[in-house]
Enzyme design. Sequence first.
Site, PDB file in Angstrom:
ATOM      1  N   HIS A   1      -1.883  -3.738   8.122  1.00 37.14           N
ATOM      2  CA  HIS A   1      -0.948  -4.834   7.889  1.00 37.14           C
ATOM      3  C   HIS A   1       0.380  -4.319   7.347  1.00 37.14           C
ATOM      4  O   HIS A   1       1.416  -4.979   7.519  1.00 37.14           O
ATOM      5  CB  HIS A   1      -1.547  -5.860   6.912  1.00 37.14           C
ATOM      6  CG  HIS A   1      -2.001  -5.253   5.621  1.00 37.14           C
ATOM      7  ND1 HIS A   1      -3.274  -4.730   5.444  1.00 37.14           N
ATOM      8  CD2 HIS A   1      -1.361  -5.065   4.432  1.00 37.14           C
ATOM      9  CE1 HIS A   1      -3.399  -4.274   4.215  1.00 37.14           C
ATOM     10  NE2 HIS A   1      -2.249  -4.457   3.579  1.00 37.14           N
TER      11      HIS A   1
ATOM     12  N   ASP B   1      -6.109   2.848   7.451  1.00 36.64           N
ATOM     13  CA  ASP B   1      -5.760   2.229   6.178  1.00 36.64           C
ATOM     14  C   ASP B   1      -4.617   1.225   6.337  1.00 36.64           C
ATOM     15  O   ASP B   1      -3.591   1.532   6.944  1.00 36.64           O
ATOM     16  CB  ASP B   1      -5.350   3.328   5.185  1.00 36.64           C
ATOM     17  CG  ASP B   1      -4.947   2.788   3.843  1.00 36.64           C
ATOM     18  OD1 ASP B   1      -5.827   2.264   3.130  1.00 36.64           O
ATOM     19  OD2 ASP B   1      -3.748   2.876   3.502  1.00 36.64           O
TER      20      ASP B   1
ATOM     21  N   GLU C   1      -8.432  -1.567   8.235  1.00 37.40           N
ATOM     22  CA  GLU C   1      -8.222  -2.352   7.017  1.00 37.40           C
ATOM     23  C   GLU C   1      -7.017  -3.233   7.312  1.00 37.40           C
ATOM     24  O   GLU C   1      -5.933  -2.717   7.622  1.00 37.40           O
ATOM     25  CB  GLU C   1      -7.934  -1.469   5.803  1.00 37.40           C
ATOM     26  CG  GLU C   1      -7.725  -2.314   4.549  1.00 37.40           C
ATOM     27  CD  GLU C   1      -7.217  -1.514   3.356  1.00 37.40           C
ATOM     28  OE1 GLU C   1      -7.464  -1.952   2.219  1.00 37.40           O
ATOM     29  OE2 GLU C   1      -6.556  -0.483   3.558  1.00 37.40           O
TER      30      GLU C   1
ATOM     31  N   ASP D   1     -12.826  -7.628   3.132  1.00 35.64           N
ATOM     32  CA  ASP D   1     -12.610  -7.826   1.699  1.00 35.64           C
ATOM     33  C   ASP D   1     -13.110  -9.191   1.228  1.00 35.64           C
ATOM     34  O   ASP D   1     -13.512  -9.342   0.065  1.00 35.64           O
ATOM     35  CB  ASP D   1     -11.119  -7.692   1.357  1.00 35.64           C
ATOM     36  CG  ASP D   1     -10.659  -6.256   1.274  1.00 35.64           C
ATOM     37  OD1 ASP D   1     -11.487  -5.382   0.962  1.00 35.64           O
ATOM     38  OD2 ASP D   1      -9.476  -5.992   1.539  1.00 35.64           O
TER      39      ASP D   1
ATOM     40  N   ARG E   1     -11.128   5.106  10.277  1.00 33.13           N
ATOM     41  CA  ARG E   1     -10.813   3.873   9.572  1.00 33.13           C
ATOM     42  C   ARG E   1      -9.322   3.936   9.247  1.00 33.13           C
ATOM     43  O   ARG E   1      -8.869   4.848   8.565  1.00 33.13           O
ATOM     44  CB  ARG E   1     -11.659   3.748   8.302  1.00 33.13           C
ATOM     45  CG  ARG E   1     -11.418   2.450   7.499  1.00 33.13           C
ATOM     46  CD  ARG E   1     -10.448   2.713   6.377  1.00 33.13           C
ATOM     47  NE  ARG E   1     -10.427   1.648   5.383  1.00 33.13           N
ATOM     48  CZ  ARG E   1      -9.591   1.608   4.354  1.00 33.13           C
ATOM     49  NH1 ARG E   1      -8.716   2.593   4.163  1.00 33.13           N
ATOM     50  NH2 ARG E   1      -9.627   0.619   3.495  1.00 33.13           N
TER      51      ARG E   1
END
Length: 570
Positions: free
Chosen positions: A257, A254, A286, A305, A252
Site C-alpha cells: 500500500h 512488505d 502485506e 491483520d 512476501r
Amino acid sequence: MLWGPRLLPDGRAEFALWAPDAGRVELVVKGADARAMEKRDAGWFACTAEAGPGARYRFRLPDAPGGGLDVPDPASRRQDGGVHGWSVVSASDDYQWRNPDWRGRPWEEAVVWECHAGVLGGFAGVAERLPELADLGITAIELMPVGAFPGERNWGYDGVLPYAPAEAYGSPAELKALVDRAHELGLMAMLDVVYNHFGPDGNYLGTYASDFFHDAHTPWGQAVSVDRDPVARFFIDNALMWLEEYRFDGLRFDAVHAIGDRAFVDRMGREIRAATPGRHVHLVLENEANDPNPLEGPYDAQWNDDFHNSAHALLTGESASYYAAFADAPADRLARCLSEGFSYQGEEVEAGRIRGKPSAHLPKTCFVNFLQNHDQVGNRALGERLIRLVDREVLKVATALHLLSPAIPLLFMGEETGSRTPFLFFTDFHDDLADAVREGRRREFAGFPAFSDPEARAAIPDPNAEATFAASRPEPGPDAAEWRGMYAELIALRAAHLVPGMAECESLGAASVGDDGVRASWRLADGARWHVLAWFGNGPCPADRPRGHVLFETGNPASGPRFVAAREEP
C-alpha cells in the site's frame, strides 16, 4: 541496460549504473586504476573490466560535492565491509544444489513459520532448526528481510542493498544452503522483501539518481518511483533473483500500500509468474488497504491483520491505537474474518477513512492469519508475546482456532515452544541517527496510557543497544514440550482433515457466541462440514457442541475457555 555486474566468459565483467544526475562515473576495481564508464542512453553508465568472482569494486562520482564520492553498487550481490564498503563480484552458480528437482508444495499445504535470521544465529543457525520444524509439521519457513543493512543488527526493513544478503547473517552460499536444506526436509522457503522504501543509512541512490524517488514519503522514507522503468526493473529483477538463483519458493511483499502504484504491483506479479512456470511459487502481500483485487490476479494471499487485531482485542481487552477500531465488537469482527476474510470491507475504520473492499468471494487460502508476527510482537513497547498477556488456557483455545480454520496459518518463531522471551525492535545506528531512532521510538508510545509518563517511556529498551538484540533471541518456555505436543497434534489434524478439502472450501457462516466466543462452519471439497467453536470466557459456554465427530477438544466443557473442532460427514 540491467542492474548489477554480468560476468563474461573471458574473465571480464560488464558493469552498469543508472546515474541520471551524474556527469561522470568511474569504476574502481580494488587493486586497479579507476576506469571511466561510458555514458549511455537514458542515464546509464557502463564499462567492461578485468574482474572475476571475488573482485571488489565501487563506483566513483568525481563531481560529487566534497571532491568526489565512492559508492557501492545498489545491485551488489555481496558486500565486504558493510553497506559503505566494497561490492563483490559474484557468480550466480556458486553453489552446488543437492535438491535441484524441487518444485515446491501447493499453497493450501502451507503452515508458515516466520523468523528473524539474526537472533537465530544467521543462516546456518536457522538451518539447524529446520529438522525440528519439519518434525512438528511446519511446511514453510519465512525469513524476515535479509538484504544488506547498516551495522550488525536490524529487523531488515531498513535495508539499502536489497540484492546482497547481510554479511552478519552469512554468505550467499550459506543462504542457498539454508534453502537447499529446507527443500531436503520437504519445507518451502519464503522471503520477506521490501520494495516501498530504503533505510536512512547507506542509501546513496539519491546522490546520483534522484529520479529513483518521488517527492511523496511513506511512513518509513521517501517513496520509490516504480513508474520509471529502471526503478521497476531494479525491484522486479531482485524478486526474480531470489526465486531463480536462491530458489526461494515464495516472497512476501512488505507494505505494498506504501508503493502506491497498482500497475507496478500487477506487472511484477505477472512477470514473476511468466518467469517461473512449472513451480509452486507463492506471492503474498502485506496490504493495509484490504484490497482484494491483486488476489484475483497474480498474487496468492495477503497477511490478514484484521484477524489478528480482532483476536487480540477479544483476548486481551486492549483498545489503544489501532485496536480501537476492533474493540467495539471483537467477537463479531473475528467471526466475520473466519467467514469472509477481512473484517473491514468498505466501512469507516476511523473518522473520514474508509478501509477495504468485499472479500467473501475469495478462496480461504487468500488470507494468511496469525496470532503473532514480528510486527504485532515487536511493535509493542516491551515486545511481549501473547503468552505474557493472556491466560494459558485462553491461548490454547486461540491457537486451536488459528490452526484448525481454513485460512493459511502463520506462526512466529517461539510460539511453538511457549517462549516467554520478548521480541523487541532493534537497530545498529550511531550518533545523531541513533538518538533520533531511540527518541522517536519512545515518542511513538506517548499516546498509550501505560507510557504517558516520560519516566515510563524512558524504560522502553534502546533499539541500538546490543542487549536489546540479545534479549530478543527466542528461548523455549518451561512447558515447551507441552506446547510442541499441542502444535504437532493440531498441525497433523489440519493436514489430515482440512488440507485435502481446502481447494473448494466455502464458508457456511460464522457468528459470535455472546461477547466472548465465536463459532464457524465450512463445507469442504468432499462435501463434509467442518465446525469449530471457540469460547474464551470464564463461565459456561452458551453454545451447543458442534455436530459431527469431534476431532479435537481442549478446555473445560462445563466452564472456562473451551475449543471444539468437529467433522460432519456429508
